[in-house]
Design a protein around this motif. Structure first.
Motif, short mmCIF file in Angstrom:
data_model
loop_
_atom_site.label_atom_id
_atom_site.label_comp_id
_atom_site.label_asym_id
_atom_site.label_seq_id
_atom_site.Cartn_x
_atom_site.Cartn_y
_atom_site.Cartn_z
N UNK B 139 0.81 -1.22 0.00
CA UNK B 139 0.00 0.00 0.00
C UNK B 139 0.84 1.27 0.00
N UNK B 140 2.05 1.21 0.56
CA UNK B 140 2.91 2.38 0.61
C UNK B 140 3.34 2.87 -0.76
N UNK B 141 3.20 2.01 -1.77
CA UNK B 141 3.63 2.40 -3.11
C UNK B 141 2.50 3.07 -3.91
N UNK B 142 1.30 3.16 -3.33
CA UNK B 142 0.18 3.79 -4.05
C UNK B 142 0.36 5.30 -4.09
N UNK B 143 -0.29 5.94 -5.06
CA UNK B 143 -0.27 7.40 -5.11
C UNK B 143 -1.18 7.94 -4.02
N UNK B 144 -1.10 9.26 -3.79
CA UNK B 144 -1.88 9.87 -2.72
C UNK B 144 -3.38 9.64 -2.87
N UNK B 145 -3.88 9.82 -4.09
CA UNK B 145 -5.30 9.64 -4.34
C UNK B 145 -5.73 8.20 -4.12
N UNK B 146 -4.88 7.28 -4.59
CA UNK B 146 -5.19 5.86 -4.40
C UNK B 146 -5.18 5.50 -2.92
N UNK B 147 -4.23 6.10 -2.20
CA UNK B 147 -4.17 5.81 -0.76
C UNK B 147 -5.43 6.31 -0.06
N UNK B 148 -5.94 7.47 -0.48
CA UNK B 148 -7.17 7.98 0.14
C UNK B 148 -8.34 7.05 -0.18
N UNK B 149 -8.38 6.56 -1.42
CA UNK B 149 -9.45 5.62 -1.77
C UNK B 149 -9.33 4.35 -0.94
N UNK B 150 -8.10 3.88 -0.77
CA UNK B 150 -7.89 2.68 0.03
C UNK B 150 -8.35 2.92 1.47
N UNK B 151 -8.02 4.11 1.99
CA UNK B 151 -8.40 4.41 3.37
C UNK B 151 -9.92 4.40 3.51
N UNK B 152 -10.62 4.97 2.51
CA UNK B 152 -12.08 4.99 2.59
C UNK B 152 -12.65 3.58 2.41
#
Lengths: 325, 241
Positions: B139-152
């Motif tokens: 997950x640390x390799x995702x972009x910022x937007x993808x990380x936010x989607x993952x968090x949601x």
């Protein structure tokens, strides 16, 4: 110097260090504390095995194995109890307070064991209260403050492999190395693929985010202590079988060496504990056979730590500490 | 259904939260009704995140009451509150960087059964196809937007009735902010009640039904989001007009 025996001895003592180091590294990774009482759990494990193996009810061929299981279970419970009684209320405390508490627990375990072993009537307690007769076959009492040996309880000469006239791989070495490999594989599978294992990694990385997932932090840490202490019991038995004398302070030296192994490998990393342990065992055996004075062995071992940390401050497999944005 | 007929799902009554000697939350009260989007806006350090952390059980209020779904939850631990359907998607995303995308989602469903996790996982992959593509990636390799989607998505894995989002647009490019707010509207459409904390007050007020304005530990204003959007004081302080 016989290079083959250095390798065999190095791998087996290294395996023992690795098993202990796994306990250090898991507790550090998940509970973020150095459990300096870990070494003394090793000693409790060895004593438990020593006493259980002398129980008359366990005289059968499976006796020693059952004694090992008893030691494992008792140490797992001990680890959970230590965590609950000594460390849990210090979750938010500064790490120095936790460290000092751990050293206190270490001395406590040593002194309690010293007292229990030298008490009069421990065997009567087992006999009358628990209904277990613990003594040697000739009814000689086994309790007492003297130094114990467990070598005749873990006789594995039948597993010896004779490679040549001069070279024998001892059965004990084979068992030790095999046990270590099985533990590392099982532990890796557990941490990587089970729900509890994933929860442990989450807690390790971000405790409050893990709480937001509904993960019970206390339970995760309890399980970690149970696993680490169960491993310490196994390591304690193997260490004393190697052979080493069994006294209440027996756990200190392997405890410190395994801690160094965990740091060399990168504390918090399971493969790191394995590599650190094996490396340390090998260096120790090598310097013991090469150096003119065996007293220098430990100095060499500790120098390895300093050298590794000079070049890789987080250990061989340690993660780089990332700056938080 | 009019607003007042909707059932109150969360009510915070006069809570006080301290960090050591610092009195961070000084008697905050707010309520969220079923099927609403409520937003909590305010400057940095006003106590918005602290309020959310207190609701979810990460922080313990020293006094006051928090009632969720007719049950008193103040003082309970997060591990007891999450299974009740109250989840927080924390500020700064806080995804597990070293776990894979799939493992992150697994952890989101920690309190649910294996079959429920599988079902929700499929739903998430349908809603966020990017996450499906990156399923096995760390997950640390995702972009910022993808990380936010993952968090949601991770928070949604617990199938919350009330989802609290803390600064979901933080640090994202404008186009991604739009996307995040579209997702919030979609979630609301599918029946999730939302309590949204945002610095981007304009966006927050435009999607919300009602809003609270917070300043240094107290609620200073409250009302319909559309009204606050046109309120002079709010415009001056938070909308930069």
């Amino acid at each position: 110097m016989d290079i083959m025996s250095v390798i065999i001895n190095g791998l087996s003592i290294g395996s023992i260090y690795a098993i202990i180091a796994l306990g250090y590294t898991m507790v550090y990774g998940i509970a973020k504390m150095l459990n300096f009482a870990h070494g003394d759990v090793i000693m409790v494990g060895a004593y438990t095995f020593f006493a259980a193996a002398h129980a008359r009810n366990l005289n059968g061929p499976a006796g020693p194995l059952i004694a090992v299981l008893i030691a494992i279970v008792l140490c797992a419970l001990l680890g959970m109890a230590i965590e609950f009684l000594a460390y849990r209320s210090l979750r938010q405390a500064p790490s120095l307070a936790v460290l000092i508490t751990a050293i206190g627990v270490s001395y406590l375990l040593q002194n309690v064991m010293q007292t229990v072993m030298s008490l009069d009537g421990v065997d009567r307690f087992f006999k009358n209260v628990l209904g277990v007769v613990i003594s040697e076959n000739n009814d000689k009492p086994i309790f007492g403050a003297d130094t114990k040996m467990i070598t005749d309880l873990v006789n594995m000469q039948s597993l010896d492999i004779h490679l040549s006239e001069t070279l024998t791989i001892p059965g004990l070495a084979i068992v030790t190395i095999a046990v270590n490999l099985v533990i590392v594989v099982l532990l890796s599978l557990f941490v990587n693929y089970t729900k509890m294992g994933k929860a442990m990694r989450s807690v390790s990385e971000d405790r409050s985010a893990a709480q937001l997932m509904g993960i019970n932090i206390n339970r995760t840490i309890t399980v970690t202590f149970a696993i680490g202490s169960a491993l310490a019991a196994i390591a304690g038995i193997l260490y004393c079988a190697f052979p080493h004398e069994l006294v209440p302070t027996t756990g200190s030296i392997p405890g410190i060496k395994a801690f160094i192994a965990a740091v060399i490998g990168g504390i918090g990393s399971i493969p790191g504990a394995l590599i650190g342990g094996l490396l340390l065992g090998f260096v120790e055996q090598l310097s013991r056979s090469v150096l003119p004075v065996t007293e220098l062995t430990d100095a060499v071992v500790y120098s390895v730590l300093i050298i590794v940390l000079l070049f890789r401050p987080t250990g061989l497999l340690g993660k780089k500490i990332r700056e938080k944005v | 259904m009019t607003e007042s007929q909707r059932r109150i799902i969360l009510s915070v009554e006069d809570i006080h939260v301290f960090y050591g000697a610092i009195h961070a939350i000084k008697g905050v009260s707010l309520e969220v009704r079923e099927d609403e989007i409520v937003t909590l806006i305010g400057a940095n350090g006003a106590g918005k995140s602290t309020t959310l952390n207190a609701i979810t059980g990460l922080l313990k209020p020293r006094s006051g009451k928090i009632v969720y779904d007719d049950k008193l939850i103040s003082g309970k631990k997060a591990s007891k509150i999450v299974p009740m359907g109250l989840c927080l998607c924390p500020e700064g995303r806080r995804i597990f960087q070293q776990l894979t995308v799939r493992e992150n989602l697994d952890m989101g469903g920690y309190t649910r059964s294996r079959s429920e996790i599988r079902e929700s996982m499929d739903e998430m992959f349908e809603r966020f196809p990017r996450l499906k593509e990156r399923e096995k990636q760390i997950a640390g390799t995702l972009s910022g937007g993808e990380q936010q989607m993952l968090a949601m998505a991770r928070a949604l894995m617990a199938r919350p009735k009330l989802l609290m989002l803390d600064e979901p647009s933080m640090g994202l490019a404008p186009i991604l902010v739009e996307q995040i707010f579209d997702i919030i509207k979609e979630l609301h459409g599918s029946g999730v009640t939302i309590l949204l904390v945002e610095q981007n007050a304009r966006m927050a007020l435009s999607v919300a039904d009602r809003a609270y304005v917070m300043e240094t530990g107290v609620i200073t204003m409250t009302g319909k989001a559309s009204a606050l959007l046109h309120n002079d004081a709010v415009q001056k302080a938070y909308l930069g007009n």
